[in-house]
Scaffold this active site. Structure first.
Site, short mmCIF file in Angstrom:
data_model
loop_
_atom_site.label_atom_id
_atom_site.label_comp_id
_atom_site.label_asym_id
_atom_site.label_seq_id
_atom_site.Cartn_x
_atom_site.Cartn_y
_atom_site.Cartn_z
N ASP A 115 0.88 -1.33 0.10
CA ASP A 115 -0.09 -0.03 -0.01
C ASP A 115 0.95 1.28 0.14
O ASP A 115 1.77 1.31 0.95
CB ASP A 115 -1.02 -0.09 1.23
CG ASP A 115 -2.18 0.83 1.17
OD1 ASP A 115 -1.91 1.68 0.54
OD2 ASP A 115 -3.04 0.20 1.96
N ASP A 217 -2.93 4.66 -2.51
CA ASP A 217 -3.79 5.55 -1.58
C ASP A 217 -4.33 6.88 -1.96
O ASP A 217 -3.22 7.45 -2.51
CB ASP A 217 -3.26 5.78 -0.13
CG ASP A 217 -4.00 5.94 1.00
OD1 ASP A 217 -4.98 5.52 1.42
OD2 ASP A 217 -3.96 7.30 1.57
N GLU A 273 -6.86 4.00 -5.42
CA GLU A 273 -8.10 4.37 -4.59
C GLU A 273 -8.43 5.87 -4.95
O GLU A 273 -7.55 6.84 -4.97
CB GLU A 273 -7.71 4.34 -3.17
CG GLU A 273 -8.90 4.83 -2.38
CD GLU A 273 -8.68 5.35 -1.06
OE1 GLU A 273 -9.43 5.38 -0.35
OE2 GLU A 273 -7.59 6.01 -0.74
N HIS A 346 -10.91 -1.63 5.01
CA HIS A 346 -10.55 -1.03 6.28
C HIS A 346 -11.23 0.18 6.62
O HIS A 346 -11.25 0.74 7.68
CB HIS A 346 -9.00 -0.87 6.59
CG HIS A 346 -8.51 -0.07 5.53
ND1 HIS A 346 -8.72 -0.07 4.20
CD2 HIS A 346 -8.02 1.28 5.80
CE1 HIS A 346 -7.96 1.10 3.81
NE2 HIS A 346 -7.59 1.71 4.45
N ASP A 347 -11.88 0.94 5.60
CA ASP A 347 -12.38 2.15 5.77
C ASP A 347 -14.07 2.32 5.83
O ASP A 347 -14.69 3.14 5.76
CB ASP A 347 -12.10 3.21 4.54
CG ASP A 347 -10.77 3.59 4.50
OD1 ASP A 347 -10.04 3.50 5.64
OD2 ASP A 347 -10.14 3.66 3.34
#
Ligand code: GLC
Length: 600
Positions: A115, A217, A273, A346-347
């Site tokens: 990531d 990200d 993302e 995870h968000d």
């Protein structure tokens, strides 16, 4: 009938063979490392813990792991605030542990995607410590600094994703720096070629160490309109996006990063993302000819239940809206781009709690949602614990939370005079911490996540005695075993499920999500009930497939009694011949019907 079939083929052009790259068949498992498996008893998951679970992950059928950040970090935002991109955080282990993880993954035929958080760094990063030290420091221009407006006001009216101004005043030099997230996550200045070179170097560093890909990200906010104009939006969190999302320069920067970074190793796969994108934006980011990214996530569907102007406010939605989003992406991007599919990460709160039923129909609805994600055109991503149907946690107070977005939201809203109880209940429902409770491995103390004296960093969800990996391993009808079958089926029928076209049916139906995937030879029909009530439906007469020769490939309820079962041979999936298309679906029922020939 024949003419209609012909017309349909023209409407949905075949994909060129160039688009059948093998990476499109991947199935990815996301690990949020702090909550996955603790090996040293300190209450936090770590790299050796992941190594000890690799056989389990491989057994699900996935071939790739996306590892959320494990770099050195003060953890203001669980590692999404990086202090040193080239070192492993001691909480996670050592560089030797990381190398062992990679070796063990490669030995099992699995790829590792790191990531990369490239929009901002931690304020503890060497670059920022230099940058903030004086206005003429060589690193000053690594970040976005501006003097105050007359009267001391911030340079513009953008708001950060955590609420309040996106600008932070820094005493040392008397200027503001931009930070779209926490004040301890200053935004990098991508317009500075030196910053871009540093980033390209980081990418090459990890590729040389052997990684196979990256998740990038917040990648569509890295380039800001350099005029930094005021925005006319009045959102309390994250306003100004028109001036920093999908800025034209981001494409130029990504092509450069591809050329000088990703291309350093052949076959590197990237997933970005990027929220709030038009179909044109997605095509620009992911069209293979443009050489930017391999794919970006379809973020529009998982956010369907959230108010776009307030990320902790629920929004009512109806199934036809979800179908419209999916159909738009599936149809408009065919032959032009590629995307990643997910229903949890995870968000977001847990998938089964948000989109399914986390009580009576937990098992059925978790399987139904998985069926959607794994039978669409795009790359499916599984978030740890989703494969056993982990649910939201019964948080009772904000004091139990770690999620900085939830905590900042609570603070800023209550300071504005909003009703504290009301804000708290919104935050408890929507916090990202639901996804961050420890993985539930067994029914032993602390769910087998940690064996030490130390308590887990985030309490284990009390339902672990009923919901855990061990119990599901032993149950052939478990959610876990359904994922295994689903992924095996996706692989076996990749020509249709991975590469075939998408055609939606029953677009206005409020309970049933139905669609066909097909290529010239074969087709599959998916029928999903998104409600806790029985759903009646009637397929249109001409769905372009021959239902008489259909057979059931997989379903989340037992097959109808008396239906003929046949063994598919090399795999263990059972199939049922006969009339397999029902007119009623049971609560959260999912059915995959396959082997169809085009209608004569
Ligand atoms: C991304 C991450 C999220 C993080 C944010 C800031 O949205 O997924 O967890 O808080 O970026 O880095």
């Amino acid at each position: 009938m024949l003419q209609q079939s012909v017309r349909r083929e023209q409407e949905y052009p075949q994909q060129s063979s160039a688009q059948h790259e093998p990476w499109k068949e991947k199935v990815v498992y996301q690990i949020f490392p702090r909550s996955f498996q603790d090996s040293n008893g300190d209450g936090s998951g770590d790299l050796p813990g992941i190594v000890s679970r690799l056989d389990y992950i491989r057994s699900i059928g996935v071939d790739t792991i996306w590892l959320s950040p494990v770099y050195e970090s003060p953890r203001v935002d669980q590692g999404y605030d990086i202090r040193n991109h080239r070192e492993i955080d001691p909480l996670m282990g050592t560089m030797e542990d990381w190398e062992e993880l990679l070796r063990e993954m490669h030995a099992r035929g699995m790829d590792l995607w790191m990531d990369l958080v490239l929009n901002h760094t931690s304020d503890q990063h060497r670059w920022f410590r230099q940058s903030r030290s004086s206005t003429d420091n060589p690193y000053r221009d690594y970040y976005i600094w501006r003097p105050a407006e007359p009267g001391g006001e911030p340079p513009n009216n953008w708001t950060s994703y955590l609420g309040g101004s996106a600008w932070e005043y820094d005493e040392a030099t008397g200027e503001y720096y931009l930070r779209l997230y926490n004040k301890r996550q200053p935004d990098l200045n991508w317009d500075n070629p030196k910053v871009r070179e540093e980033i390209q170097g980081l990418v090459r560093y990890w590729l040389d160490k052997g990684v196979d890909g990256f998740r990038l990200d917040a990648i569509n906010v890295v380039s800001k309109d350099h005029r930094l104009p005021d925005t006319d939006e009045s959102k309390l969190e994250g306003s100004g996006y028109k001036h920093f999302k999908n800025d034209p320069h981001v494409h130029q920067y990504l092509r450069e990063l591809n050329e000088k970074g990703f291309s350093h190793k052949e076959g590197t796969v990237t997933v970005g993302e990027a929220s709030m994108v038009s179909m044109e934006d997605v095509a620009r980011y992911t069209d293979p000819d443009r050489k930017e990214l391999s794919m970006i996530f379809m973020m529009e569907s998982p956010s369907i239940g959230t108010d776009p102007n307030d990320s902790f406010k629920e929004r009512e939605w109806k199934l036809p809206e979800l179908k419209e989003i999916v159909a738009r992406w599936e149809k408009e991007l065919l032959n032009r781009g590629w995307f990643g599919l997910f229903a949890s990460n995870h968000d977001h709160p847990r998938m089964v709690s948000s989109f399914g039923h986390d009580g009576k129909y937990r098992v059925e609805s978790a399987k139904m949602l998985a069926t959607l994600v794994h039978t669409l055109w795009g790359t499916p991503f599984i978030y740890q614990g989703e494969e056993i149907g982990m649910t939201n946690s019964p948080f009772e107070s904000v004091d139990q939370l770690d999620d900085q977005m939830a905590l900042h939201y609570y603070d800023s809203r209550t300071k504005r005079g909003e009703d504290a109880k009301e804000v708290e209940s919104r935050v408890l429902a929507g916090t990202r911490d639901h996804a961050r409770t420890p993985m539930q491995w067994t029914d032993e103390e602390q769910a087998g996540f940690t064996s030490g004296e130390a308590k887990p960093w985030m309490p284990v969800n009390p339902n672990y005695r009923g919901i855990n990996v061990q119990a599901q391993e032993n149950d052939p009808d478990s959610i876990l075993n359904y994922y295994r079958k689903l992924i095996a089926l996706r692989r076996e029928h990749a020509d249709v499920i991975v590469h075939g076209e998408y055609a939606s049916l029953l677009e206005e139906h409020e309970q049933v999500f139905a669609y066909v995937r097909r290529n010239e030879q074969r087709q599959g029909l998916m029928l999903l009930n998104f409600s806790e009530k029985e759903a009646e439906f009637e397929l249109p007469e001409d769905i372009g497939v021959c239902l008489e020769s259909a057979y059931r490939l997989l379903g989340n309820y037992p097959a109808e009694e008396g239906a003929e079962e046949a063994d598919m041979g090399k795999d263990s999936l059972s199939r049922t011949k006969g009339n397999v298309v029902p007119h009623v679906l049971r609560p959260y029922e999912a059915l995959i019907i396959g082997g169809l020939k085009p209608a004569p």
